[in-house]
Structure formats: structure tokens, C-alpha cells
Design an enzyme around this catalytic site. Structure first.
Site, PDB file in Angstrom:
ATOM      1  CG  HIS A 194      -2.276  -0.827   1.057  1.00  0.00           C
ATOM      2  ND1 HIS A 194      -2.720  -1.197   2.014  1.00  0.00           N
ATOM      3  CD2 HIS A 194      -2.742  -1.165  -0.093  1.00  0.00           C
ATOM      4  CE1 HIS A 194      -3.854  -2.010   1.542  1.00  0.00           C
ATOM      5  NE2 HIS A 194      -3.843  -1.829   0.239  1.00  0.00           N
ATOM      6  CG  ASP A 202      -0.639   3.775   3.985  1.00  0.00           C
ATOM      7  OD1 ASP A 202      -0.715   2.815   3.246  1.00  0.00           O
ATOM      8  OD2 ASP A 202      -1.164   3.521   5.019  1.00  0.00           O
ATOM      9  CG  HIS A 252      -3.790  -5.076   5.267  1.00  0.00           C
ATOM     10  ND1 HIS A 252      -4.825  -4.220   5.978  1.00  0.00           N
ATOM     11  CD2 HIS A 252      -3.168  -4.189   4.619  1.00  0.00           C
ATOM     12  CE1 HIS A 252      -4.796  -2.925   5.651  1.00  0.00           C
ATOM     13  NE2 HIS A 252      -3.734  -2.892   4.797  1.00  0.00           N
ATOM     14  CG  HIS A 267      -1.396   2.464   9.999  1.00  0.00           C
ATOM     15  ND1 HIS A 267      -2.746   2.559   9.742  1.00  0.00           N
ATOM     16  CD2 HIS A 267      -0.835   2.292   8.878  1.00  0.00           C
ATOM     17  CE1 HIS A 267      -2.936   2.524   8.507  1.00  0.00           C
ATOM     18  NE2 HIS A 267      -1.854   2.246   7.913  1.00  0.00           N
TER      19      HIS A 267
HETATM   20 ZN   LIG Z   1      -1.227   1.650   6.059  1.00  0.00          ZN
HETATM   21 ZN   LIG Z   2      -2.545  -1.115   4.305  1.00  0.00          ZN
END
Ligand SMILES: [Zn+2]
Ligand SMILES: [Zn+2]
Length: 308
Positions: A65, A67, A141, A271
């Protein structure tokens, strides 16, 4: 060892939180840093620390991902100009990472002037770096997301000088030679060095999660049991357990409850979502024990060696 947060936010950056990047400082132990995730702005964050990019020799990407990843090509490109020329780098991450980096570097006509190796990780791998072992665990996830568990090797115990003196060995350079060997010979007899050492000092364990739901499987809990530091996501800080589960993220009290089954020294929640303001954060922090930390950018957590 020391753990430094370079980015503590979730999803998109805010004025105070960069997205996800961390450094595990093992300079004192093995003269290098482990970089875990590489968000946008990573290079700027590094500039505000004492971290030297040339001493980052291993990068661990939890998942693909943005980020957690969008700062990697920039970091790789700049590293050579920051003393990293000819210093090899190994990048660990899920399948697809190499392809994306190769394409990005090619499209931008960027050339690295140091050797780079990619290692595609999978569930329950184990890697070795200068005596450290690094275990992987596939989390839960929306895409494959991994935890990396860094295990420092144990350290030899102290030499029992009184015991050496009692068999007639006087203090001197010989003591170091004895400590460095498995057996030694004295006065016609062979001795086992370990009988002259105190108990070994256990190595430290640091478990760094990628994004995930709360996981209750016994093999997962036993892998992180006894950690000196656990770094876990807490996208949801205040209730909303079901919502966290639905979106493949975690809620802080749910994580703590899950970890009540295991032993650990410190836990760091990161996070952090932009929807929590300073006031919310103070209320949430007030409910936590002193070994539970909420990440902010540049936070440093020391990881002392616990002697038996
Ligand atoms: Zn993340
Ligand atoms: Zn993620």
C-alpha cells in the site's frame, strides 16, 4: 538498540504525521539500521535524525500500500549520494515489489550505483543478517501484509574470574583468549569454557507489524511472545472493534486484550488516523499503562537489554 518512528500516520499524511516508516537502530550492535517501510517524505524525516542512509543495508517492506511504500524509489535513488555508493542493499517485501521499483527507476531514468538484491518474502520465512534472525508472518489485511520479527543473538555470559583464579590462572590477556574459545588447556587439563561463564544474556526481540486485523492464532502469539518491543497498528483508537475488523485494521483495546495472553516489555501503537485530534489523543493516552506508547513522528523508544 533503539526504535525510531519516522512516520506514524495512517493512509494520508497530515501536518504532524507522515505516513509509515520506521528505523530499528542496531548501529551499536552490528553497525547498521534496519528500515521498515518507506513512505513519502521518508527522506525529509531522515534529515531530521542522525540516521545515515549509507548505514541502511536492509529494508523491510510490510506491504505494497502506498502509505508504506511511495518513498522507496526516492530513498533508493538518493542513497548513493548520501555515502551509499557501492554499499550493497537488500530489500525484503511481498511479490511485485521488485517489478514496481524496476519500472519506476527505468521510467525516471534513475540508475543505482550500488548492488541491490530483492527478496520476496512469504509466510514463516526466516532470514539471517549479521547474527540477527528475522522471522516473517503473513497478517490479515486487504492485500498480503507481513510482520517482521527481529531477534538479536544472545550474548555470552561474563567470565567468572574467581573460578579461573581458583584453578591458578592469573588475570591477563589469556582471559580474553579463554572467553573466545570453546575449550582451553591449563596445567595438563582441558576445561570447558562455558563452565567458567555466567548465564548468557538473551537477545532482544522486536516485532513490527504491517497493517492487520487482530490475530488470535496460537502460532502468531507464540512468535511474538517475550518481545522487548511490539509495534502494532491502531487505526481505531476508540472502540469500533467491528468496524476495524471489517476494514482489516485494528482497534487498540482489542489488541491489548489479545496480548494479555503473552509477555512483552513495551508496545507501540502506530498507523494513527487523522480523525483523532490532540484532545482525543490525550484522553486515549490517559487510559493506557506506562509500557504502552502511542507513536508520533520522531518518537524514539529505547530497547534495553534485560539481564537475567
Ligand atoms: Zn497503511
Ligand atoms: Zn495497508
Amino acid at each position: 538498540m533503539k526504535f525510531t518512528v519516522l512516520g506514524s500516520g495512517a493512509g494520508i499524511p497530515s501536518r504532524t504525521r507522515n505516513t509509515q516508516s520506521y528505523v530499528l537502530d542496531a548501529v551499536e550492535e552490528i553497525n547498521q539500521y534496519f528500515l521498515i517501510d518507506a513512505s513519502e517524505g521518508l527522506q525529509h524525516r531522515i534529515l531530521h535524525t542522525t540516521v545515515r542512509p549509507s548505514k541502511i543495508k536492509h529494508v523491510f517492506i510490510t506491504h505494497l500500500h502506498g502509505d508504506h511504500l511511495y518513498g522507496l524509489p526516492g530513498f533508493l535513488s538518493s542513497r548513493a549520494h548520501q555515502g551509499g555508493e557501492d554499499i550493497p542493499l537488500t530489500v525484503y517485501g511481498p511479490p511485485g515489489l521488485k517489478e514496481w521499483i524496476d519500472l519506476t527507476l527505468k521510467t525516471s531514468n534513475s540508475h543505482l550505483n550500488y548492488p541491490i538484491q530483492y527478496i520476496e518474502v512469504s509466510h514463516n520465512d526466516q532470514y539471517e543478517v549479521e547474527g540477527f534472525t528475522i522471522d516473517t508472518y503473513l497478517l490479515e489485511h486487504t492485500i498480503d501484509s507481513y510482520m517482521y520479527v527481529f531477534n538479536e543473538p544472545e550474548k555470552l555470559g561474563k567470565l567468572n574470574t574467581d573460578k579461573l583464579k581458583s584453578i591458578g590462572i592469573k588475570p591477563g590477556p589469556l582471559y580474553k583468549e579463554i572467553k573466545d574459545s570453546v575449550t582451553f588447556w591449563h596445567d595438563g587439563k582441558t576445561y570447558n569454557t562455558k563452565n567458567f561463564l555466567s548465564a548468557p544474556v538473551p537477545g532482544r526481540k522486536v516485532a513490527v507489524h504491517g497493517d492487520t486485523r487482530v490475530i488470535t492464532q496460537p502460532d502468531y502469539l507464540s512468535l511474538i511472545d517475550g518481545s522487548d518491543l511490539i509495534v502494532h497498528e491502531a487505526t481505531y483508537l476508540d472502540g469500533e472493534i467491528e468496524k476495524a475488523h471489517m476494514y482489516f485494521h485494528s482497534e487498540i483495546q482489542n489488541v491489548l486484550q489479545n496480548f494479555s495472553q503473552i509477555q512483552y516489555q513495551k508496545i507501540l501503537f502506530s498507523h494513527i488516523s487523522n480523525r483523532y485530534d490532540e484532545e482525543d489523543m490525550e484522553i486515549i493516552k490517559g487510559r493506557l499503562n506506562e509500557n504502552v506508547f502511542i507513536a508520533h513522528d520522531y518518537l524514539e523508544i529505547t530497547i534495553p537489554r534485560i539481564s537475567l
